[in-house]
Design a protein around this motif. Structure first.
Motif, PDB file in Angstrom:
ATOM      1  N   TRP A   1      56.457   2.304  53.500  1.00 30.96           N
ATOM      2  CA  TRP A   1      56.669   2.979  54.609  1.00 30.96           C
ATOM      3  C   TRP A   1      57.406   4.314  54.363  1.00 30.96           C
ATOM      4  O   TRP A   1      57.058   5.289  54.822  1.00 30.96           O
ATOM      5  CB  TRP A   1      57.615   2.191  55.396  1.00 30.96           C
TER       6      TRP A   1
ATOM      7  N   ASN B   1      55.159   6.593  52.511  1.00 33.61           N
ATOM      8  CA  ASN B   1      54.288   7.455  53.530  1.00 33.61           C
ATOM      9  C   ASN B   1      54.880   8.102  54.534  1.00 33.61           C
ATOM     10  O   ASN B   1      54.020   9.186  54.832  1.00 33.61           O
ATOM     11  CB  ASN B   1      53.686   6.037  54.455  1.00 33.61           C
TER      12      ASN B   1
ATOM     13  N   LEU C   1      54.478  11.269  52.387  1.00 27.38           N
ATOM     14  CA  LEU C   1      53.001  11.752  52.230  1.00 27.38           C
ATOM     15  C   LEU C   1      52.468  12.328  53.685  1.00 27.38           C
ATOM     16  O   LEU C   1      51.611  13.002  53.817  1.00 27.38           O
ATOM     17  CB  LEU C   1      52.251  10.408  51.898  1.00 27.38           C
ATOM     18  N   HIS C   2      52.780  11.658  54.744  1.00 32.75           N
ATOM     19  CA  HIS C   2      52.329  12.121  56.181  1.00 32.75           C
ATOM     20  C   HIS C   2      52.477  13.593  56.413  1.00 32.75           C
ATOM     21  O   HIS C   2      51.871  14.180  57.148  1.00 32.75           O
ATOM     22  CB  HIS C   2      52.907  11.315  57.287  1.00 32.75           C
TER      23      HIS C   2
ATOM     24  N   TRP D   1      48.569  12.651  53.965  1.00 35.08           N
ATOM     25  CA  TRP D   1      48.124  11.668  53.169  1.00 35.08           C
ATOM     26  C   TRP D   1      48.777  10.432  53.458  1.00 35.08           C
ATOM     27  O   TRP D   1      49.848  10.415  54.218  1.00 35.08           O
ATOM     28  CB  TRP D   1      48.241  12.063  51.790  1.00 35.08           C
ATOM     29  N   SER D   2      48.180   9.423  52.956  1.00 36.16           N
ATOM     30  CA  SER D   2      48.962   8.004  53.147  1.00 36.16           C
ATOM     31  C   SER D   2      48.440   7.084  52.044  1.00 36.16           C
ATOM     32  O   SER D   2      47.316   7.262  51.622  1.00 36.16           O
ATOM     33  CB  SER D   2      48.613   7.376  54.643  1.00 36.16           C
TER      34      SER D   2
END
Length: 82
Positions: A17, A20, A23-24, A28-29
């Protein structure tokens, strides 16, 4: 030192989590597919249009990451000093 972990360990620690969340920012994820028994069957990077998570997911994520830090703080400090 390498201590191989599973995607399940990574997810349950809250670190999937947290990564991510970062990355968001770039669209991206890391996506994981989970089967009906809760086992992760696949993981892959992906481009995504969405950003962030729901308030409930964020609360759960912060709790998991805080628990991980609390449970691993001593060893993390020792490893950082090596």
């Amino acid at each position: 030192m390498i201590d191989r972990k599973t995607w399940k360990d990574f997810r349950e620690s809250g670190l999937l989590w947290w990564i991510n969340m970062i990355l968001h920012t770039f669209g991206w994820s890391i996506v994981v597919n989970v089967d009906s028994t809760g086992e992760i069957t696949e993981a892959f990077p992906a481009r995504v249009k969405f950003r962030g998570f729901s308030e409930d997911d964020n609360t759960d994520g912060y709790i998991k990451v805080s628990r991980y830090i609390n449970n691993n703080a001593k060893i993390l400090e020792i490893e950082a000093k090596e």
